[in-house]
Scaffold this active site. Structure first.
Site: not given
Length: 364
Positions: A321, A355
């Site tokens: 992330c 991401e």
């Protein structure tokens, strides 16, 4: 920024360029880009509540100016949350027991139509509050919402029925059930989550032996990946996530997955024989043939000891992330491994957040 389809594609293209530039030194293959819906993609939302005389409404604060913004509809959130927001306020406004010192409302919705509403207070909640909350829940259910209601205050949590919802995700034509607990981590963008699971299954399809997963959460990835491996051994430290994962294993009929309640750092010590753990009694780590390791770490990335552990595996699947910390970890992993697959998942449209996914194989 205008939230039109053309503007969405423009921001996604800019992210893709940024990610390619960030990893150019590692000579990755072509970037696979997975777009999000431009609206109604967030399954969770949190709003402060502003009291204005007899009125009250959802607000958010501008992160730069701290200016208060009234929110009657929130296009980023799921349609279910948007449908529910005015109904929740309409039920709270006329009731002093529900209004008094209410400062925040959290929503957790699912593709399966289930939703949790959490009411947060700056006061102790009593039996009178609970009676009022039960009436509110009954009213919202009569309006067609499959809803759980929770009250929170300092050192206090009242669940009127249960603290979880069961999500259903579709991956390659199969439906997977995932229990999601209020106030525990879940993937915020369900459509992108389905794409991440599909991609992870695709890149590991020809795998041999067993899979080791660190930071498994509620089993989101490990359950979907299980059929690509002989066995899966996964670790997670948060107790509610481990309990959800155990439910999810049973609900999905997975018989080759074991989840251990351990941190990645503890598991690294156990693997190296530096320390023994009671939680590993009856489990022979040397019996596993883990050729592949999967990590989906917090924003801080992998600590040096875990990077060294990960580096021992021939194949590494890494979902991040925070591409910046992934790049830092790649500075070490890139000495021994090359990027075989490279992906961008637009988990958070209209923000700078990305991401990223890489599938690494040992060089040579």
């Amino acid at each position: 920024m205008s939230h039109t389809p053309a503007a969405y594609q423009q921001q996604l293209d800019a992210k893709a360029e940024r990610l390619r530039a960030l990893f150019a030194a590692f000579q990755p293959p072509a970037l696979e880009v997975f777009a999000s819906p431009a609206e109604h993609y967030r399954m969770r939302a949190e709003f402060r509540i502003w009291h204005d005389g007899d009125d009250l409404y959802h607000i958010m604060f501008d992160q730069e100016t701290r200016q208060r913004i009234r929110v009657d509809q929130f296009p980023a959130a799921s349609r279910l949350i948007n449908d529910l927001m005015p109904c929740v306020l309409a039920g709270i406004k006329p009731d002093p027991l529900l209004r008094r010192k209410l400062f925040q409302i959290d929503y957790l919705s699912t593709r399966s139509g289930q939703v949790i509403v959490s009411l947060l207070y700056h006061r102790k909640l009593d039996e009178q509050w609970q009676s009022a909350a039960e009436a509110l829940r009954a009213s919202l259910r009569e309006q067609g919402f499959d809803l759980q209601l929770i009250g929170r205050a300092h050192k206090q949590k009242i669940c009127l029925e249960q603290e979880f919802v069961d999500e259903v995700l579709e991956v390659e034509g199969r439906h997977y059930t995932y229990r999601q607990v209020e106030n525990s981590f879940t993937q915020p963008n369900a459509e992108i989550n389905q794409k991440m699971l599909t991609w992870a299954r695709d890149v590991t399809r020809e795998s041999e032996g067993d899979l080791l997963e660190l930071y498994c959460g509620n089993g989101n990835f490990s359950i979907a990946l299980a059929e690509n491996f002989d066995r899966v051994l996964a670790t997670e430290i948060a107790k509610p996530s481990v309990e959800s994962a155990q439910f999810n294993i049973a609900a999905n009929g997975i018989d080759n997955l074991i989840i251990l309640r351990m941190s990645a750092e503890e598991f690294t010590m156990a693997m190296r024989g530096e320390r023994e753990f009671n939680r590993l009694k009856g489990i022979d780590l040397s019996d596993y043939r883990c050729n592949t390791i999967f990590v989906d770490p917090p924003r801080a990335g992998l600590d040096p000891a875990t990077v060294a552990l990960v580096q021992e595996y021939d194949h590494i699947l890494y979902i991040s992330c925070n591409p910046e910390t992934l790049q830092e970890n790649m500075a070490v992993l890139g000495e021994t491994h090359e990027i075989a697959r490279f992906a961008l998942f637009d988990q958070f449209p209209w923000t700078h957040h990305m991401e990223a996914g890489v599938y690494l194989r040992r060089k040579g």
